[in-house]
Design a protein around this motif. Structure first.
Motif, PDB file in Angstrom:
ATOM      1  N   ASP A   1       0.181  11.443  -5.453  1.00  0.00           N
ATOM      2  CA  ASP A   1       0.291  12.778  -6.027  1.00  0.00           C
ATOM      3  C   ASP A   1       1.629  12.989  -6.727  1.00  0.00           C
ATOM      4  OD1 ASP A   1      -2.175  13.238  -4.934  1.00  0.00           O
ATOM      5  OD2 ASP A   1      -1.379  14.186  -3.105  1.00  0.00           O
ATOM      6  N   LYS A   2       2.634  12.192  -6.363  1.00  0.00           N
ATOM      7  CA  LYS A   2       3.954  12.330  -6.971  1.00  0.00           C
ATOM      8  C   LYS A   2       4.092  11.523  -8.260  1.00  0.00           C
ATOM      9  CE  LYS A   2       6.143  13.081  -2.479  1.00  0.00           C
ATOM     10  NZ  LYS A   2       7.183  12.597  -1.537  1.00  0.00           N
ATOM     11  N   GLY A   3       3.011  10.879  -8.690  1.00  0.00           N
ATOM     12  CA  GLY A   3       3.051  10.110  -9.919  1.00  0.00           C
ATOM     13  C   GLY A   3       3.504   8.676  -9.755  1.00  0.00           C
ATOM     14  N   GLN A   4       3.641   8.211  -8.534  1.00  0.00           N
ATOM     15  CA  GLN A   4       4.045   6.832  -8.281  1.00  0.00           C
ATOM     16  C   GLN A   4       2.819   5.932  -8.233  1.00  0.00           C
ATOM     17  OE1 GLN A   4       6.227   7.406  -4.595  1.00  0.00           O
ATOM     18  NE2 GLN A   4       8.169   7.164  -5.679  1.00  0.00           N
ATOM     19  N   THR A   5       3.019   4.678  -8.580  1.00  0.00           N
ATOM     20  CA  THR A   5       1.932   3.699  -8.587  1.00  0.00           C
ATOM     21  C   THR A   5       2.308   2.533  -7.693  1.00  0.00           C
ATOM     22  OG1 THR A   5       1.349   4.311 -10.850  1.00  0.00           O
ATOM     23  CG2 THR A   5       0.492   2.217 -10.017  1.00  0.00           C
ATOM     24  N   PHE A   6       1.400   2.165  -6.803  1.00  0.00           N
ATOM     25  CA  PHE A   6       1.601   1.028  -5.897  1.00  0.00           C
ATOM     26  C   PHE A   6       0.466   0.031  -6.139  1.00  0.00           C
ATOM     27  CE2 PHE A   6       3.748   4.565  -3.968  1.00  0.00           C
ATOM     28  CZ  PHE A   6       4.895   4.021  -3.406  1.00  0.00           C
TER      29      PHE A   6
ATOM     30  N   PRO B   1       7.464   7.495   3.673  1.00  0.00           N
ATOM     31  CA  PRO B   1       7.739   7.916   2.291  1.00  0.00           C
ATOM     32  C   PRO B   1       9.214   7.788   1.942  1.00  0.00           C
ATOM     33  CG  PRO B   1       6.387   9.522   3.447  1.00  0.00           C
ATOM     34  CD  PRO B   1       6.873   8.557   4.479  1.00  0.00           C
ATOM     35  N   LYS B   2       9.472   7.831   0.667  1.00  0.00           N
ATOM     36  CA  LYS B   2      10.834   7.699   0.165  1.00  0.00           C
ATOM     37  C   LYS B   2      11.634   8.942   0.507  1.00  0.00           C
ATOM     38  CE  LYS B   2      11.055   7.830  -4.190  1.00  0.00           C
ATOM     39  NZ  LYS B   2      10.916   7.422  -5.610  1.00  0.00           N
ATOM     40  N   SER B   3      12.891   8.754   0.943  1.00  0.00           N
ATOM     41  CA  SER B   3      13.753   9.877   1.279  1.00  0.00           C
ATOM     42  C   SER B   3      14.305  10.514   0.015  1.00  0.00           C
ATOM     43  CB  SER B   3      14.904   9.411   2.173  1.00  0.00           C
ATOM     44  OG  SER B   3      15.685   8.446   1.506  1.00  0.00           O
ATOM     45  N   LYS B   4      14.920  11.692   0.157  1.00  0.00           N
ATOM     46  CA  LYS B   4      15.464  12.414  -0.985  1.00  0.00           C
ATOM     47  C   LYS B   4      16.626  11.657  -1.626  1.00  0.00           C
ATOM     48  CE  LYS B   4      14.133  16.952   0.749  1.00  0.00           C
ATOM     49  NZ  LYS B   4      14.609  18.307   1.138  1.00  0.00           N
ATOM     50  N   ALA B   5      17.412  10.953  -0.778  1.00  0.00           N
ATOM     51  CA  ALA B   5      18.573  10.245  -1.302  1.00  0.00           C
ATOM     52  C   ALA B   5      18.202   8.908  -1.914  1.00  0.00           C
ATOM     53  CB  ALA B   5      19.603  10.029  -0.196  1.00  0.00           C
ATOM     54  N   GLY B   6      16.941   8.483  -1.791  1.00  0.00           N
ATOM     55  CA  GLY B   6      16.536   7.180  -2.289  1.00  0.00           C
ATOM     56  C   GLY B   6      16.348   7.182  -3.788  1.00  0.00           C
ATOM     57  N   GLY B   7      16.248   5.980  -4.355  1.00  0.00           N
ATOM     58  CA  GLY B   7      16.067   5.843  -5.785  1.00  0.00           C
ATOM     59  C   GLY B   7      14.621   5.646  -6.142  1.00  0.00           C
ATOM     60  N   GLY B   8      14.331   4.631  -6.987  1.00  0.00           N
ATOM     61  CA  GLY B   8      12.976   4.358  -7.421  1.00  0.00           C
ATOM     62  C   GLY B   8      12.190   3.599  -6.389  1.00  0.00           C
ATOM     63  N   GLN B   9      11.072   3.033  -6.861  1.00  0.00           N
ATOM     64  CA  GLN B   9      10.182   2.329  -5.948  1.00  0.00           C
ATOM     65  C   GLN B   9      10.821   1.080  -5.374  1.00  0.00           C
ATOM     66  OE1 GLN B   9       6.438   1.364  -7.659  1.00  0.00           O
ATOM     67  NE2 GLN B   9       5.774   0.083  -5.975  1.00  0.00           N
ATOM     68  N   GLY B  10      11.643   0.386  -6.145  1.00  0.00           N
ATOM     69  CA  GLY B  10      12.244  -0.851  -5.670  1.00  0.00           C
ATOM     70  C   GLY B  10      13.577  -0.678  -5.002  1.00  0.00           C
ATOM     71  N   SER B  11      13.976   0.557  -4.703  1.00  0.00           N
ATOM     72  CA  SER B  11      15.281   0.787  -4.098  1.00  0.00           C
ATOM     73  C   SER B  11      15.305   0.460  -2.623  1.00  0.00           C
ATOM     74  CB  SER B  11      15.690   2.254  -4.301  1.00  0.00           C
ATOM     75  OG  SER B  11      14.764   3.103  -3.654  1.00  0.00           O
ATOM     76  N   GLY B  12      14.152   0.327  -1.987  1.00  0.00           N
ATOM     77  CA  GLY B  12      14.093   0.032  -0.563  1.00  0.00           C
ATOM     78  C   GLY B  12      14.089   1.268   0.303  1.00  0.00           C
TER      79      GLY B  12
ATOM     80  N   LEU C   1       0.852  -1.194   0.000  1.00  0.00           N
ATOM     81  CA  LEU C   1       0.000   0.000   0.000  1.00  0.00           C
ATOM     82  C   LEU C   1       0.887   1.243   0.000  1.00  0.00           C
ATOM     83  CD1 LEU C   1      -2.680  -1.102   2.617  1.00  0.00           C
ATOM     84  CD2 LEU C   1      -2.950  -1.015   0.125  1.00  0.00           C
ATOM     85  N   PRO C   2       0.432   2.355  -0.550  1.00  0.00           N
ATOM     86  CA  PRO C   2       1.264   3.568  -0.587  1.00  0.00           C
ATOM     87  C   PRO C   2       1.657   4.027   0.812  1.00  0.00           C
ATOM     88  CG  PRO C   2      -0.643   3.787  -2.029  1.00  0.00           C
ATOM     89  CD  PRO C   2      -0.862   2.539  -1.226  1.00  0.00           C
ATOM     90  N   PRO C   3       2.880   4.506   0.981  1.00  0.00           N
ATOM     91  CA  PRO C   3       3.292   5.004   2.306  1.00  0.00           C
ATOM     92  C   PRO C   3       2.458   6.183   2.777  1.00  0.00           C
ATOM     93  CG  PRO C   3       5.198   4.679   0.869  1.00  0.00           C
ATOM     94  CD  PRO C   3       3.980   4.545   0.009  1.00  0.00           C
TER      95      PRO C   3
END
Length: 212
Positions: free
Chosen positions: A86-91, A43-54, A11-13
């Motif tokens: 809202d950021k265009g990501q899909t979960f 949510p994903k941090s600024k230093a993180g990559g894509g959805q599968g980056s962890g 589910l989305p963070p």
């Protein structure tokens, strides 16, 4: 044992528990859920990559239904459901049976202690309260007499416990005094070594004089 507990993952963070509960109720599963526990992700941090980056931690939810048929229909309704942020990501949500099927029991089904709230009716407790009230109501007693004597004489009253503690302390002091100190033992040991050395050299001198 029937398996009634389901797990919804990915589910989305950003998805809150309130919004997810609202969606479950809109799909017609509000009254068919016996227990629910929601864990919001991060949510994903600024230093993180894509959805599968962890870098981002997805939300998840545990639900216990009242019958197994509801799990099957819930799986069809929510498994593979896509959530767009809202950021265009899909979960894409994934529904499966929970590995641990146990759930906390409701408060009304918890086992009640039969002795809870019955201390005032206990015979031992009543005897204790009665004895305590008798001690406090007596005008004179062992403790009050001792306090009165101490107030009159101006000297502290020695109780049996104090006598016992003094006796134990005296025994410890006597035991420590009976042991030889380390300095005396070392001095005595060093004196014996010196005598042996002196005696050995004297014997050598006598031997040389006899030989000459």
């Amino acid at each position: 044992r029937r398996k009634l507990k389901a797990l919804v993952r990915r589910l989305p963070p950003e998805l809150t528990e309130e919004n997810f509960r609202k969606q479950v109720e809109e799909e017609g599963y509000g009254e068919r859920v016996a227990w629910m526990r929601y864990w919001k992700g991060e949510p994903k941090s600024k230093a993180g990559g894509g959805q599968g980056s962890g870098a981002a931690q997805c939300s998840r939810c545990y639900l216990q239904f009242k019958n197994p048929q509801t799990i099957q229909s819930f799986h069809k309704a929510f498994h593979g459901h896509a959530y767009a942020t809202d950021k265009g990501q899909t979960f894409v949500a994934a529904v499966s049976l929970a590995p641990n099927q146990r759930c906390p029991k409701p408060k009304n089904r918890r086992r009640r202690d039969p002795k809870a709230g019955t201390i005032e009716d206990d015979a031992d407790y009543k005897a204790f309260v009665e004895a305590l009230s008798e001690q406090t109501s007596l005008p004179t007693g062992s403790q009050s007499q001792a306090e009165q004597k101490e107030a009159e004489d101006g000297a502290p009253v020695i109780t049996p416990l104090m006598l016992y503690m003094k006796k134990k302390a005296a025994q410890r002091v006597a035991k420590l005094r009976s042991r030889p100190s380390k300095k005396k033992a070392e001095k005595k040991k060093g004196g014996k070594k010196g005598n042996r050395k002196h005696g050995g050299s004297g014997g050598k001198k006598d031997y040389q004089s006899k030989g000459s």
